[in-house]
Design an enzyme around this catalytic site. Structure first.
Site, PDB file in Angstrom:
ATOM      1  CB  ALA A  70      -0.876  -0.018   1.243  1.00 43.42           C
ATOM      2  N   GLY A 115       0.616  -4.952   0.818  1.00 44.43           N
ATOM      3  CA  GLY A 115      -0.552  -5.030  -0.069  1.00 44.43           C
ATOM      4  C   GLY A 115      -0.245  -5.733  -1.388  1.00 44.43           C
ATOM      5  CD  GLU A 118      -2.601  -7.459   2.779  1.00 47.08           C
ATOM      6  OE1 GLU A 118      -2.194  -6.295   2.547  1.00 47.08           O
ATOM      7  OE2 GLU A 118      -3.406  -7.716   3.694  1.00 47.08           O
ATOM      8  CD  GLU A 138       1.329  -5.523   5.640  1.00 48.40           C
ATOM      9  OE1 GLU A 138       2.125  -6.441   5.929  1.00 48.40           O
ATOM     10  OE2 GLU A 138       0.682  -5.500   4.582  1.00 48.40           O
TER      11      GLU A 138
HETATM   12  N1  COA Z   1       4.592   3.160  -0.588  1.00 51.30           N
HETATM   13  C1  COA Z   1       5.006   4.319  -1.109  1.00 51.30           C
HETATM   14  N2  COA Z   1       6.155   4.477  -1.760  1.00 51.30           N
HETATM   15  C2  COA Z   1       6.939   3.393  -1.906  1.00 51.30           C
HETATM   16  C3  COA Z   1       6.588   2.137  -1.388  1.00 51.30           C
HETATM   17  C4  COA Z   1       5.344   2.050  -0.707  1.00 51.30           C
HETATM   18  N3  COA Z   1       4.905   0.898  -0.204  1.00 51.30           N
HETATM   19  N4  COA Z   1       7.574   1.256  -1.666  1.00 51.30           N
HETATM   20  C5  COA Z   1       8.498   1.941  -2.351  1.00 51.30           C
HETATM   21  N5  COA Z   1       8.130   3.235  -2.489  1.00 51.30           N
HETATM   22  C6  COA Z   1       8.849   4.311  -3.158  1.00 51.30           C
HETATM   23  C7  COA Z   1      10.029   4.803  -2.334  1.00 51.30           C
HETATM   24  O1  COA Z   1       9.606   5.736  -1.365  1.00 51.30           O
HETATM   25  C8  COA Z   1      10.885   5.426  -3.414  1.00 51.30           C
HETATM   26  O2  COA Z   1      10.314   6.682  -3.773  1.00 51.30           O
HETATM   27  P1  COA Z   1      11.288   7.962  -4.003  1.00 51.30           P
HETATM   28  O3  COA Z   1      12.197   7.543  -5.139  1.00 51.30           O
HETATM   29  O4  COA Z   1      10.323   9.042  -4.384  1.00 51.30           O
HETATM   30  O5  COA Z   1      12.011   8.157  -2.735  1.00 51.30           O
HETATM   31  C9  COA Z   1      10.665   4.491  -4.601  1.00 51.30           C
HETATM   32  O6  COA Z   1       9.424   3.825  -4.360  1.00 51.30           O
HETATM   33  C10 COA Z   1      11.746   3.450  -4.757  1.00 51.30           C
HETATM   34  O7  COA Z   1      11.864   2.745  -3.526  1.00 51.30           O
HETATM   35  P2  COA Z   1      13.250   2.543  -2.739  1.00 51.30           P
HETATM   36  O8  COA Z   1      12.905   2.253  -1.307  1.00 51.30           O
HETATM   37  O9  COA Z   1      14.155   3.665  -3.024  1.00 51.30           O
HETATM   38  O10 COA Z   1      13.803   1.227  -3.462  1.00 51.30           O
HETATM   39  P3  COA Z   1      14.802   0.157  -2.850  1.00 51.30           P
HETATM   40  O11 COA Z   1      15.210  -0.717  -3.987  1.00 51.30           O
HETATM   41  O12 COA Z   1      15.864   0.807  -2.056  1.00 51.30           O
HETATM   42  O13 COA Z   1      13.920  -0.712  -1.834  1.00 51.30           O
HETATM   43  C11 COA Z   1      11.971  -1.938  -1.093  1.00 51.30           C
HETATM   44  C12 COA Z   1      12.878  -1.524  -2.291  1.00 51.30           C
HETATM   45  C13 COA Z   1      10.751  -2.650  -1.698  1.00 51.30           C
HETATM   46  C14 COA Z   1      12.732  -2.902  -0.177  1.00 51.30           C
HETATM   47  C15 COA Z   1      11.544  -0.689  -0.303  1.00 51.30           C
HETATM   48  O14 COA Z   1      11.032   0.267  -1.217  1.00 51.30           O
HETATM   49  C16 COA Z   1      10.481  -0.944   0.741  1.00 51.30           C
HETATM   50  O15 COA Z   1      10.785  -1.502   1.778  1.00 51.30           O
HETATM   51  N6  COA Z   1       9.220  -0.499   0.475  1.00 51.30           N
HETATM   52  C17 COA Z   1       8.171  -0.565   1.425  1.00 51.30           C
HETATM   53  C18 COA Z   1       7.669  -1.962   1.585  1.00 51.30           C
HETATM   54  C19 COA Z   1       6.556  -2.007   2.621  1.00 51.30           C
HETATM   55  O16 COA Z   1       6.768  -1.802   3.804  1.00 51.30           O
HETATM   56  N7  COA Z   1       5.360  -2.309   2.146  1.00 51.30           N
HETATM   57  C20 COA Z   1       4.234  -2.509   2.991  1.00 51.30           C
HETATM   58  C21 COA Z   1       3.361  -1.346   2.971  1.00 51.30           C
HETATM   59  S1  COA Z   1       1.858  -1.771   3.831  1.00 51.30           S
END
Ligand code: COA
Length: 263
Positions: A70, A115, A118, A138
């Site tokens: 999400a 999400g 999910e 989460e």
């Molecule tokens: N919601 C909003 N933005 C997200 C996102 C999310 N769930 N997941 C990634 N992004 C965005 C980042 O903020 C970043 O945006 P920016 O370039 O404007 O700063 C962009 O997507 C790229 O992500 P980044 O974190 O830089 O990539 P990465 O390769 O270093 O890491 C992940 C990849 C997937 C490990 C990391 O993005 C992450 O942990 N995301 C969240 C996962 C999460 O907790 N999801 C559950 C949500 S309920």
């Protein structure tokens, strides 16, 4: 031609009636904001309504992510009542996918977190690229999975594994997801949609009404035991009145391939 215009999704339908829905926010790793959820709702309705579409594949844009969860920027503004509404909204859209009687395959091409995991679980079948990563992180955000994850994961992998996966927030690779039953198949990177189409082409050889009723009957297994068996018997009975049932049984006895018409 698509009935709707989408900004966060791409919809392509091939000549065999297989639709590919691509969640298209690669700069945010295809995170699900409210617009993506609304457009997913519209696209599932469109797929359900269109007679030229037999089945659908869900995938993510770019090489890195299926869906990274999400949209955390939107989550930040939630309070208790808005949080409940937001979870119910996600549950509603994902239930629409799960309850479609057209087969949905999630072609998981990268991160399927929160999400995104999910969403993949709401599809009927999951095919993952070997670099795909699954996780429900989460609890690290002070939340629990809210788009059906606590319910669907337990059913797919069992309660003990679901508890471990959700409580630890572990991120697992495709092969491990295969080993616990979270995905159906692992394929080479970049082959996820192709492999999904291959599986769907096998399904297109089956009697169309039987495909629909099989999905409905398996869905009914989630009702209480008695209702599930009752639904299975009724759906089985309905099929006995179809032309394809007569054709399928006749073709078997005549040692030939069936010619199904969907009636
Ligand atoms: N919601 C909003 N933005 C997200 C996102 C999310 N769930 N997941 C990634 N992004 C965005 C980042 O903020 C970043 O945006 P920016 O370039 O404007 O700063 C962009 O997507 C790229 O992500 P980044 O974190 O830089 O990539 P990465 O390769 O270093 O890491 C992940 C990849 C997937 C490990 C990391 O993005 C992450 O942990 N995301 C969240 C996962 C999460 O907790 N999801 C559950 C949500 S309920």
């Amino acid at each position: 031609m698509s009935k709707h215009v989408f900004e966060t999704l791409l919809l392509e339908v091939d000549e065999e009636g297989l639709a590919v829905i691509t969640i298209n926010r690669p700069q945010k790793l295809n995170a699900l904001n409210s617009q993506v959820l609304s457009e997913l709702e519209d696209v599932v309705h469109e797929i359900n309504d269109r007679e030229d579409i037999f089945a659908a594949i869900l995938t993510g844009s770019g090489e890195k992510a299926f869906v990274a969860g999400a949209d955390i920027a939107e989550l930040q503004d939630l309070n208790a009542p808005r949080g409940t509404v937001a979870a119910e909204r996600g549950q509603e859209v994902f239930a629409l996918i799960e309850n479609s009687t057209k087969p949905f395959i999630a072609a998981v091409n990268g991160y399927a977190l929160g999400g995104g995991c999910e969403l993949a679980m709401s599809a009927h079948i999951r095919i993952a690229g070997e670099k795909a990563v699954f996780g429900l992180p989460e609890l690290s955000l002070g939340l629990i999975p809210g788009y059906g994850g606590t319910q669907r994961l337990s059913r797919l992998v069992g309660k003990g594994r679901a508890l471990e996966f959700i409580l630890t927030g572990a991120q697992i690779k495709a092969e491990q997801a295969l080993a616990i039953g979270l995905v159906n198949k692992v394929v080479a990177v970049g082959e996820e949609v192709k492999a999904s189409k291959e599986m769907l082409k096998v399904i297109t050889t089956k009697a169309p009404l039987a495909v629909k009723n099989a999905i409905k009957a398996i869905q009914a297994s989630e009702l209480d035991k008695e209702s599930g068996y009752r639904a299975e018997a009724e759906l089985f009975g309905n099929l006995c009145a179809t032309e394809d049932f007569t054709e399928g049984t006749t073709a078997f006895l005549e040692k030939r391939k069936p010619n199904f018409t969907g009636r």
